[in-house]
Motif scaffolding. Structure first.
Motif, PDB file in Angstrom:
ATOM      1  N   TYR A 112      41.018  33.852  47.231  1.00 15.28           N
ATOM      2  CA  TYR A 112      42.427  33.949  47.646  1.00 15.28           C
ATOM      3  C   TYR A 112      42.663  33.212  48.964  1.00 15.28           C
ATOM      4  CZ  TYR A 112      46.765  36.161  49.198  1.00 15.28           C
ATOM      5  OH  TYR A 112      48.038  36.396  49.658  1.00 15.28           O
ATOM      6  N   MET A 115      42.236  29.415  48.720  1.00 16.63           N
ATOM      7  CA  MET A 115      43.408  28.753  48.145  1.00 16.63           C
ATOM      8  C   MET A 115      44.518  28.640  49.185  1.00 16.63           C
ATOM      9  SD  MET A 115      43.597  30.030  44.134  1.00 16.63           S
ATOM     10  CE  MET A 115      44.433  31.511  44.544  1.00 16.63           C
ATOM     11  N   LEU A 116      44.761  29.715  49.927  1.00 15.61           N
ATOM     12  CA  LEU A 116      45.775  29.661  50.984  1.00 15.61           C
ATOM     13  C   LEU A 116      45.400  28.645  52.059  1.00 15.61           C
ATOM     14  CD1 LEU A 116      46.616  33.449  51.493  1.00 15.61           C
ATOM     15  CD2 LEU A 116      48.081  31.706  50.488  1.00 15.61           C
ATOM     16  N   TYR A 118      43.436  25.996  51.716  1.00 15.13           N
ATOM     17  CA  TYR A 118      43.536  24.635  51.172  1.00 15.13           C
ATOM     18  C   TYR A 118      44.985  24.170  51.164  1.00 15.13           C
ATOM     19  CZ  TYR A 118      43.220  20.683  47.997  1.00 15.13           C
ATOM     20  OH  TYR A 118      43.320  19.440  47.444  1.00 15.13           O
ATOM     21  N   GLN A 119      45.889  25.021  50.697  1.00 13.24           N
ATOM     22  CA  GLN A 119      47.304  24.646  50.695  1.00 13.24           C
ATOM     23  C   GLN A 119      47.815  24.483  52.126  1.00 13.24           C
ATOM     24  OE1 GLN A 119      49.221  23.811  47.929  1.00 13.24           O
ATOM     25  NE2 GLN A 119      50.493  23.017  49.579  1.00 13.24           N
ATOM     26  N   GLY A 120      47.374  25.356  53.021  1.00 13.81           N
ATOM     27  CA  GLY A 120      47.752  25.213  54.426  1.00 13.81           C
ATOM     28  C   GLY A 120      47.249  23.914  55.017  1.00 13.81           C
ATOM     29  N   TYR A 121      46.045  23.525  54.617  1.00 10.17           N
ATOM     30  CA  TYR A 121      45.479  22.254  55.071  1.00 10.17           C
ATOM     31  C   TYR A 121      46.306  21.075  54.570  1.00 10.17           C
ATOM     32  CZ  TYR A 121      42.231  18.328  55.318  1.00 10.17           C
ATOM     33  OH  TYR A 121      41.663  17.103  55.541  1.00 10.17           O
ATOM     34  N   LEU A 122      46.666  21.108  53.298  1.00 15.20           N
ATOM     35  CA  LEU A 122      47.504  20.033  52.741  1.00 15.20           C
ATOM     36  C   LEU A 122      48.849  19.967  53.447  1.00 15.20           C
ATOM     37  CD1 LEU A 122      46.801  20.380  48.903  1.00 15.20           C
ATOM     38  CD2 LEU A 122      45.805  18.731  50.517  1.00 15.20           C
ATOM     39  N   ASP A 123      49.448  21.138  53.696  1.00 14.63           N
ATOM     40  CA  ASP A 123      50.737  21.183  54.397  1.00 14.63           C
ATOM     41  C   ASP A 123      50.596  20.673  55.834  1.00 14.63           C
ATOM     42  OD1 ASP A 123      51.845  22.260  52.109  1.00 14.63           O
ATOM     43  OD2 ASP A 123      51.844  24.321  52.864  1.00 14.63           O
ATOM     44  N   GLU A 126      50.320  16.877  55.792  1.00 13.21           N
ATOM     45  CA  GLU A 126      51.632  16.269  55.532  1.00 13.21           C
ATOM     46  C   GLU A 126      52.540  16.387  56.756  1.00 13.21           C
ATOM     47  OE1 GLU A 126      55.443  17.113  52.656  1.00 13.21           O
ATOM     48  OE2 GLU A 126      53.449  17.437  51.813  1.00 13.21           O
ATOM     49  N   ARG A 146      51.144  24.092  62.399  1.00 11.80           N
ATOM     50  CA  ARG A 146      50.718  24.153  60.991  1.00 11.80           C
ATOM     51  C   ARG A 146      49.202  24.252  60.854  1.00 11.80           C
ATOM     52  NH1 ARG A 146      55.224  25.407  58.238  1.00 11.80           N
ATOM     53  NH2 ARG A 146      56.872  23.882  58.556  1.00 11.80           N
ATOM     54  N   PRO A 150      45.269  26.821  58.214  1.00 13.98           N
ATOM     55  CA  PRO A 150      43.958  26.510  57.627  1.00 13.98           C
ATOM     56  C   PRO A 150      42.798  26.953  58.513  1.00 13.98           C
ATOM     57  CG  PRO A 150      45.119  24.484  58.229  1.00 13.98           C
ATOM     58  CD  PRO A 150      46.079  25.616  58.396  1.00 13.98           C
TER      59      PRO A 150
END
Length: 174
Positions: A112, A115-116, A118-123, A126, A146, A150
């Motif tokens: 869990y 996944m959070l 990884y998405q935080g890293y992508l955000d 960006e 931001r 991550p």
């Protein structure tokens, strides 16, 4: 003669690394708490005595201090076993079942938070690439804050893994 590291020494190394990272993120979170207290106190004092305040106090508190305060100390709280636990039913099971359930829950937690994270890293990537800003009376950069997500989620993943390894080493659920 150099011997390869044993599983026990590897687990202790992970626990030590996790403890170091947890203390660092806790100290960083505490510094943000102190900065926030000083910033808000000074802002209120200036408003009271001078009739003016710092521009952007609300944005800085909301987007920097509070984000850091929420996400950075998560791992320390996990490692110390201070998150809320409800074990009314599980506490009645034999120790081996408790350990199995603990490891299962830890695995779900790592998945869990990974996944959070990884998405935080992508955000964060960006936001950094676009130099993300917020609407304010001045240029207010959001992208640095931001990176707290991550970092915090990565640290809590490591803390959960360290706790799972400790539970295996002690042969009991934490």
């Amino acid at each position: 003669m150099n011997r390869p590291p044993t599983l026990r020494s590897l687990a202790l190394g992970i626990e030590t690394l996790s403890d170091w990272i947890n203390r660092a993120t806790l100290i960083l979170g505490a510094l943000f708490l102190i900065l926030m207290a000083l910033h808000v106190t000074l802002d209120v004092a200036l408003r009271y005595f001078v009739g003016r305040s710092f521009p952007g106090t609300l944005e800085i508190v909301s987007f920097y201090y509070m984000v850091a305060l929420v996400f950075l100390p998560l791992a320390y709280t996990e490692r110390m076993g201070e998150h809320i636990n409800v074990d009314v039913l599980v506490g009645r099971f034999p120790p081996s079942v408790q350990l199995s359930l603990y490891l299962f829950a830890g695995t779900l937690g790592v998945i869990y938070f990974a996944m959070l994270g990884y998405q935080g890293y992508l955000d964060a990537l960006e936001a950094t690439a676009s130099q993300e800003t917020a609407m304010a009376n001045f240029t207010f950069y959001l992208w640095p804050s931001r990176w707290a997500l991550p970092l915090g989620f990565g640290a809590i993943c490591l803390a959960i893994v360290a706790n799972m390894l400790k539970a295996i080493r002690l042969r009991q659920a934490l």
